[in-house]
Scaffold this active site. Structure first.
Site: not given
Length: 361
Positions: A188, A192
């Site tokens: 995750y 990003k």
């Protein structure tokens, strides 16, 4: 004093006016702008839409907003019928990698969409990477074709790995190392970070500004109460009159920013932020999860309705997910305006008002 919700909106007028007042100079820079927003039907998005529409109407900004949604009709039917046929607001059906760009050029792009893993599916990591990388690439291509002025991407405090600079439990913007790629947290966070890199590289090539908002934890109307957000779960249980149960030992440290301040910070980054420079977005009031549960119970009027299951390990350092806000304050003059207890109170009042409107006596 009971807060009012103006016709055509679902947020408190006090919050809408707070955003408009805080951003008066910044919003003037967006006069006649055409904003393209992804994630416009989620927590961030609804706050952005209602705040921008309110400010545009009050200050004659002539803003146009186009929202990308997988199912605009479902959103307008079930969650936001008050936004149907609003002047200056349009929806495009599609996903991040399969949408038809607006015919009219978009001056600003706000990328606030993200793949969640609430269903704990096995293919989440692949879907998340595809959305982060391929979806961001599609938006950057659109920005180049439209000669957009700026692209704002909302990433996350999850970009900070254990090897990043952490001072007094605060995550400080800067270079970061890469750790275990197989974990959900790293997938995750690093996806990003890749979005940040892609946006900055493309901006250097095509000339638009690349704005980066690293978002931490938030509270306010529309925050999901049945998801994996501790503060949402605590508010849900308090509203239902249930005991607030903390599953762990209550020691992890967090901070929360109220959604009205969140909108102010995001638009300020869009208007004034330096290209390619990340800004942390979050609260400044450090609270343990146990203290958070007790604060929610106190605001609900049931201060004793808290049970913490775990027992802290003596001498153990608590885990922390906290942003350093020094850059946002020094460069963008951003401050937290609404304290945590007041933020919780407003959120609970909003839910109670919605319940009264849905189930009138």
């Amino acid at each position: 004093m009971e807060q009012t919700i103006p016709s055509g909106h679902t947020l408190f007028q006090r919050d809408l006016e707070h955003v408009a007042a805080q951003l008066e100079g910044d919003l003037a820079q967006l006069r006649d702008a055409h904003l393209f927003i992804t994630g416009g039907t989620g927590f961030f998005g609804i706050w952005l839409l209602e705040s921008l529409l309110w400010a545009s109407e009050k200050h004659a900004l002539n803003l146009r907003v186009t929202v990308l949604s997988r199912s605009p009709e479902k959103f307008l039917e079930q969650r936001a019928p008050h936004l149907r046929n609003r002047a200056g607001l349009n929806f495009i059906a599609g996903g991040l990698t399969d949408f038809e760009a607006p015919a009219d050029a978009c001056s600003h792009i706000l990328h606030a969409a993200s793949e969640t893993n609430l269903e704990q599916s096995g293919d989440w990591a692949q879907r998340h990477l595809n959305a982060a990388i391929d979806g961001t690439r599609c938006l950057l291509d659109m920005a180049a074709a439209h000669r957009s002025e700026a692209v704002l991407i909302t990433t996350s405090g999850a970009v900070y790995s254990p090897m990043d600079s952490v001072v007094d439990n605060l995550c400080v913007e800067g270079p970061a190392g890469v750790a275990d790629y197989a974990s959900e947290r790293i997938v995750y966070g690093q996806s990003k970070r890749m979005m940040e890199i892609m946006t900055s590289v493309a901006a250097q090539q095509h000339g638009y500004r690349a704005l980066i908002a690293r978002c931490f934890a938030f509270v306010g109307p529309y925050l999901a109460l049945d998801s994996n957000y501790a503060i949402g779960n605590f508010i849900r249980d308090a509203l239902a009159g249930r005991e607030i149960v903390v599953g762990g030992d209550g020691t992890p440290l967090r901070s929360y920013l109220y959604a009205a301040d969140l909108v102010v910070w995001l638009i300020r980054v869009l208007a004034r932020g330096r290209s390619g420079v990340p800004y942390n977005i979050g609260g400044d009031e450090i609270v343990s999860i146990g203290e958070l549960a007790r604060t929610v119970a106190k605001v609900a009027g049931t201060p004793d309705a808290v049970r913490i299951k775990g027992t802290p390990v003596p001498g153990a350092k608590p885990s922390a997910y906290l942003p350093s806000l020094q850059r946002a304050a020094a460069e963008l003059d951003l401050q937290v305006s609404i304290p945590l207890e007041e933020a919780i109170r407003r959120t609970m009042e909003w839910h109670r008002a919605r319940t009264r409107a849905t189930n009138p006596i």
